[in-house]
Enzyme design. Structure first.
Site, PDB file in Angstrom:
ATOM      1  N   ASP A 419      -1.044   4.648  -4.858  1.00 40.37           N
ATOM      2  CA  ASP A 419      -1.488   3.293  -5.188  1.00 40.37           C
ATOM      3  C   ASP A 419      -0.693   2.286  -4.370  1.00 40.37           C
ATOM      4  O   ASP A 419       0.464   2.532  -4.017  1.00 40.37           O
ATOM      5  CB  ASP A 419      -1.289   3.047  -6.681  1.00 40.37           C
ATOM      6  CG  ASP A 419      -2.155   1.914  -7.224  1.00 40.37           C
ATOM      7  OD1 ASP A 419      -2.896   1.298  -6.444  1.00 40.37           O
ATOM      8  OD2 ASP A 419      -2.081   1.664  -8.442  1.00 40.37           O
ATOM      9  N   ASP A 509      -9.145  -2.236  -7.367  1.00 36.72           N
ATOM     10  CA  ASP A 509      -9.139  -3.021  -8.604  1.00 36.72           C
ATOM     11  C   ASP A 509     -10.358  -3.939  -8.644  1.00 36.72           C
ATOM     12  O   ASP A 509     -10.341  -5.052  -8.108  1.00 36.72           O
ATOM     13  CB  ASP A 509      -7.854  -3.841  -8.694  1.00 36.72           C
ATOM     14  CG  ASP A 509      -6.622  -2.964  -8.809  1.00 36.72           C
ATOM     15  OD1 ASP A 509      -6.778  -1.747  -9.009  1.00 36.72           O
ATOM     16  OD2 ASP A 509      -5.505  -3.494  -8.686  1.00 36.72           O
TER      17      ASP A 509
END
Length: 741
Positions: A419, A509
């Protein structure tokens, strides 16, 4: 632990050894073998090398003042899996001067250099030639190959321009950012070649004229698709390196097969990861994970992967659990597997803060990225300044894997979530990540510098090399190979060639809205058209879904229904609810995101969808086998299979939502997600089946009612209750459920 040596040209590592034709042999006796080993155009200070590469492919490299070194960063595998050109270096048997002329043919692709201008043609079965694209010229125009250099280094900026037609359709170019861009046809767009959260631009595209062009360059810049011209502009390079291949118009699978023959193919994933994946922001202690596994066991709901998100560490850069909250990772992983059969995955970030136990050792060994204008700070998060591990450095990758192995892998947690490793900053298009009060300040991104070069020159490969760090570890400690995977990594960004890792991409996201649910279809099919089929998303979207509201519950179920028909079914998100944050830890969000969190009635539906996913695993597994064998795309825009249908062609050209918000999941399932709140019916366009479908006596059949709807070419309106996402199949359902396709 000894890691594989890094070869010259960092992308060359971890190439594939598949059961395909030997390099230089396409397996086709009628294949037109190259008539030349290559052409060199010497144009004053410029030199251009044109060579056959892979099946029906040609590679072009251009540089100034000196020949390409051959050690530049490259996504190509050399030799290719198929076709000519392996280990050729800068070989050529034709040298032409300024305004010279020469011709090279490889298979059905011909490159003609005429008075210094390069043109690409497809050679048709009858021997005629069809113009694909050529270097852009006009009476008054900048040169098609245009360079800028200040001579402080051997690098330069460049702009390369090629002809295009106003009605030409352009597909691919990576994954567009969330959340307004609903395009499948990229004509008219400018693509910023810079990575950040949800934005994974890849400098590769397909044309409806029947060719694919890939710019083998990991630097920042722009890709412009204007009405008459396609132009690549790069900020910094030492060589402009691109590749063209061709197939008959509409045969996008052939283009992908040829493209992946030179950039690599996806190894088949392990069976477990094709099931249901449970994640949220965030499970923040060991007890929560054990309680979660117990609940899945007690509810008799299948789960294949349970994920621990960020800040399970004490300090950024520790790459280990904080023992205060995670006292027994090994026992936890074993108990999760005992209760559910599930594997575990853990998040890792590339950021390193000063208080991390690894900070001083990494600084001393030069394993952190620097900046050209200061002490090497790339960003800040959670109130501290951070630096990035320099994953372009093989020693840094080895350091990272040793920490991951000591902290997680050796303790039974085998899968890793990469991430925030988009490169340049901590993953966003701005500085001061995670600090909303100041992240809108218009700072320039830091001038990050890596072992391999600057952010401008090599920044787009940063996440790719993070993937490689884990891949090197997998290859050393497991049976993972170029053909199959025992475990996987999940990544938010990648580069071309990332498909040859035991890894999958997710779309970052995203906002939790009904319109974004549909936008994600266009993102998924665009990155698939760029060679990356190993893809998923956050079911429910990442932020903005309130689990206490009827709207939030409906949105989750609609998104989950689509997730059944994706390469991976992954639930994740930062949910809202009426439970406050736990003040004992940073961002300890207690809001639920489990199958039973969305009401009793919806739980029944969610369990039905999860069960259907497990029924479909043989089909999904077969799709991955075909992807590995030939690069055959899994999540398919309608133009792939129905380019003979005028409504599909015109709808794709205009990015008509009716066309671009539907997709084929493999070649047998048409999926039309519901993206309107409160909808009970859905209007769907069933494409007209091409001749080969008609020859197999295929018709469109509604998945839920098994009603025969004919051979397509018309709109239908179907009932779409929450438990019946509009899905239609071709052939026998039993063949789909058994993977017999």
């Amino acid at each position: 632990m000894k890691l594989p040596a890094v070869m010259h040209g960092v992308f060359s590592v971890l190439t594939l050894c598949l059961g395909v034709s030997a390099a230089g042999d396409t397996g086709d006796n009628n294949y037109f073998q190259p008539n030349s080993t290559g052409i060199k155009l010497q144009n004053g200070f410029e030199r251009v090398f044109i060579q056959p590469f892979g099946p029906h492919g040609i590679r072009v490299r251009a540089s100034v003042m000196r020949d390409p070194s051959g050690t530049e960063s490259s996504a190509f595998i050399d030799p290719p899996l198929d076709g000519p050109g392996g280990h050729a270096g800068l070989a050529h048997d034709q040298t032409v001067p300024f305004h010279g002329s020469a011709t090279l043919r490889n298979g059905n692709l011909a490159a003609e250099l005429s008075t210094g201008v390069l043109t690409f043609f497809r050679v048709e079965p009858n021997g005629s030639r069809t113009l694909l694209t050529q270097e852009y010229t006009d009476t008054k125009v900048l040169p098609a190959r245009y360079y800028r250099q200040d001579f402080r280094s051997s690098s330069f900026a460049a702009e390369f321009s090629f002809t295009s037609e106003p009605d030409e359709q352009i597909y691919g170019a990576g994954q567009q950012a969330c959340c307004k861009d609903n395009s499948v046809n990229k004509k008219g767009q400018v693509i910023d070649l810079i990575n950040y959260n949800s934005h994974v631009p890849l400098p590769v595209y397909m044309s409806n004229k029947g060719y694919l062009q890939f710019f083998n360059m990991p630097g920042q810049g722009k890709l412009e698709f204007s009405p008459l011209r396609t132009r690549l502009a790069v900020d910094e390079a030492t060589v402009v390196d691109y590749y063209v291949t061709t197939a008959q118009p509409g045969d996008y699978d052939a283009l992908q097969e040829q493209f992946t023959a030179v950039t690599g193919r996806q190894p088949t994933p392990p069976d477990f990861i094709l099931g249901y994946q449970q994640s949220k922001l965030r499970y923040y202690n060991q007890t929560q994970i054990l309680d979660l596994a117990q609940r899945f066991h007690d509810e008799q709901v299948n789960v294949s992967l349970i994920v621990v998100d960020f800040f399970a560490w004490k300090f950024q850069g520790d790459w280990s659990f904080n023992p205060e909250f995670w006292p027994d990772p090994e026992g936890m992983a074993a108990r999760v597997n005992e209760l559910t059969g599930a594997e575990m995955m853990v998040s890792l970030w590339p950021s390193v803060e000063d208080l991390s136990v690894n900070y001083i050792p990494m600084q001393m060994e030069g394993l952190l990225a620097t900046t050209r204008d200061g002490p090497g700070v790339q960003d800040s998060f959670a109130g501290v300044y951070t630096r990035l591990i320099d994953s372009t450095n093989p020693a840094a990758r080895e350091f990272l894997w040793k920490r991951l192995n000591d902290s997680y892998f050796s303790k039974g947690i085998h899968n890793f979530w990469i991430d925030q490793a988009d490169g340049g900053t901590l993953g966003e298009p701005f500085e001061n990540n995670g600090q909303d009060a100041i992240n809108s300040l218009p700072y320039a991104r830091s001038f990050a510098q890596y072992f391999l070069g600057t952010q401008e020159k090599v920044g787009k490969i940063y996440p790719w090399l993070h993937q490689q760090a884990i891949e090197e570890g997998f290859r050393n400690l497991t049976s993972s190979s170029s053909t199959s995977c025992e475990f996987m990594s999940l990544t938010r960004s990648t580069f071309v060639g990332g498909q040859r890792f035991c890894s999958y991409l997710w779309s970052g996201d995203t906002s939790s809205r009904f319109d974004v649910l549909l936008q994600q279809v266009t993102a998924g099919v665009s990155v698939a058209a760029s060679g990356i089929s190993s893809w998923t998303l956050d079911i429910g979207g990442f932020s903005g879904l309130n689990v206490d509201t009827d709207s939030g519950k409906e949105l989750f179920v609609r998104w989950l229904a689509m997730g059944v028909f994706l390469p991976y079914m992954r639930v994740h998100g930062d949910r809202d609810c009426n439970i406050p944050l736990d003040p004992s830890q940073f961002l300890a969000n207690q809001c639920p995101n489990e199958p039973w969190s969305y009401g009793e009635e919806n739980f029944v539906i969610i369990k039905k969808y999860i069960a259907l996913r497990y029924q479909l695993i043989p089909y999904v597994k077969r799709l991955f086998e075909m992807l590995h064998a030939s690069g055959r795309t899994i999540m398919r825009p309608l133009y792939y299979d129905f380019s003979s249908d005028p409504r599909v062609v015109n709808g794709t050209a205009n990015n008509d939502p009716l066309i671009v918000h539907q997709y084929m999941f493999g070649s047998r399932l048409l999926v039309a997600p519901v993206g309107n709140e409160g909808a009970t019916k859905k209007e769907v366009y069933l494409p007209r089946l091409p001749d080969d479908g008609a020859r197999q006596n295929f018709t469109w059949t509604h998945w839920w009612t098994e009603k025969d709807l004919g051979r397509g070419g018309e709109l239908v309106t179907v009932d779409a209750p929450l438990d019946q996402i509009p899905v239609f199949f071709l052939g026998e359902k039993s063949d789909i459920l058994s993977g017999n396709i």
